[in-house]
Design an enzyme around this catalytic site. Structure first.
Site, mmCIF file in Angstrom:
data_model
loop_
_atom_site.group_PDB
_atom_site.id
_atom_site.type_symbol
_atom_site.label_atom_id
_atom_site.label_comp_id
_atom_site.label_asym_id
_atom_site.label_seq_id
_atom_site.Cartn_x
_atom_site.Cartn_y
_atom_site.Cartn_z
ATOM 1 N N GLU A 58 6.339 4.873 -4.262
ATOM 2 C CA GLU A 58 6.190 3.598 -3.571
ATOM 3 C C GLU A 58 6.025 2.493 -4.612
ATOM 4 O O GLU A 58 5.413 2.691 -5.653
ATOM 5 C CB GLU A 58 4.956 3.655 -2.674
ATOM 6 C CG GLU A 58 4.732 2.410 -1.834
ATOM 7 C CD GLU A 58 3.422 2.462 -1.054
ATOM 8 O OE1 GLU A 58 3.361 1.846 0.014
ATOM 9 O OE2 GLU A 58 2.469 3.120 -1.526
ATOM 10 N N LYS A 107 7.847 1.738 6.595
ATOM 11 C CA LYS A 107 6.493 2.270 6.674
ATOM 12 C C LYS A 107 5.761 1.729 7.912
ATOM 13 O O LYS A 107 5.721 0.518 8.144
ATOM 14 C CB LYS A 107 5.734 1.883 5.410
ATOM 15 C CG LYS A 107 4.328 2.430 5.281
ATOM 16 C CD LYS A 107 3.715 1.935 3.965
ATOM 17 C CE LYS A 107 2.311 2.448 3.753
ATOM 18 N NZ LYS A 107 1.719 1.869 2.516
ATOM 19 N N CYS A 148 3.204 6.938 1.499
ATOM 20 C CA CYS A 148 1.818 6.748 1.067
ATOM 21 C C CYS A 148 0.771 6.899 2.170
ATOM 22 O O CYS A 148 0.421 8.016 2.533
ATOM 23 C CB CYS A 148 1.684 5.392 0.372
ATOM 24 S SG CYS A 148 0.182 5.250 -0.633
#
Length: 270
Positions: free
Chosen positions: A43, A113, A156
């Site tokens: 990321e 995300k 993440c």
């Protein structure tokens, strides 16, 4: 699906797009020379700086990051994941986007995300990802690669939400990508155990590229890019230095573990 080598790249990205892309290319080259066919970047691989600075440069970061991923995948003839970079949706917001590219430079899958990191940590760092990032509205995809297996995407903070990985598992995921810029403070206690849990409960490989070291100010990442097998065993760990974790993704091992521990077949509620 065949046996092959995968690499999880570990970087120390900074608020300098071109410096980061140069570092990423060096590490992709290293992974390819060691035989990797599937490579993941972490990321924020192309930019890691203040949120306001990121959003101001988002159009350039988005354009150059996507071109970089397609160029690298084609040049090195690998399947490449860009683990998260901003794609602007307005003057004040961007999606944090993971992009999977094949060896011809063609986009295979894209994921925005969905879980945004808004926390205050005891080490003095405050994170407000939602100040500049718009949450994705779609569940992450699984790309069915004939050679590399069923590849599931995430980014993440997603790792703390097991229902997302159960969704990927239900779609047949063999490999779970979890690229991250995990904080040093939370990483020491939570990073490895969360990754192992996602591998164990879904009997899948986990490929977790990572950021490491100090990026700017007091912002520091945990490191330990890892590859974990379906039993939850860490089979490669990059430690805390810039580099790569590389390991074999083996369909026979996947079949063995799923035969010994058929928990996916025993699901009742999901």
């Amino acid at each position: 699906m065949k046996s092959y080598l995968a690499a999880a790249i570990q970087m120390t990205s900074v608020p300098d797009l071109h410096q980061n892309l140069a570092q990423a290319e060096e590490l992709i080259d290293l992974a390819v020379r060691r035989g990797a066919e599937l490579i993941g970047l972490p990321e924020n691989f192309s930019f890691l700086g203040e949120e306001e600075e990121k959003i101001a440069q988002a159009p350039q970061i988005a354009q150059e990051s996507e071109l970089f991923l397609k160029t690298m995948a084609q040049r090195y003839q690998v399947t490449l994941l860009g683990g998260g970079f901003p794609i602007p949706v307005s003057e004040t917001q961007a999606y944090n986007t993971a992009l999977l590219i094949d060896p011809s430079g063609t986009e295979l899958a894209r994921y925005h995300k969905v879980h945004l990191f808004d926390v205050n940590l005891p080490d003095g760092n405050t994170y407000q990802e939602s100040s500049t990032v718009r949450a994705g509205s779609d569940l992450p995809p699984v790309y069915p690669s004939p050679d590399l297996g069923q590849l599931g995407l995430s980014v993440c903070y997603d790792v703390r939400f097991p229902e997302l990985y159960r969704h990927l598992s239900r779609q047949g995921a063999d490999v779970l990508f979890i690229p991250a810029a995990f904080t040093a403070y939370t990483g020491k206690d939570h990073w490895q155990v969360l990754l192992q849990a996602r591998a164990i409960e879904n009997t899948a490989y986990v490929i977790a590229p990572a950021q490491t070291g100090r990026h700017y100010g007091i912002r520091q990442s945990h490191g330990h890019a890892v590859i974990i097998d379906p039993w939850g065993t860490v089979i490669a760990d990059a430690g805390t230095k810039v580099g790569i974790a590389i390991a074999e993704i083996n369909p026979q091992r996947l079949e063995q573990v799923r035969g010994q521990m058929p928990s996916l077949q025993h699901r009742v509620f999901a």
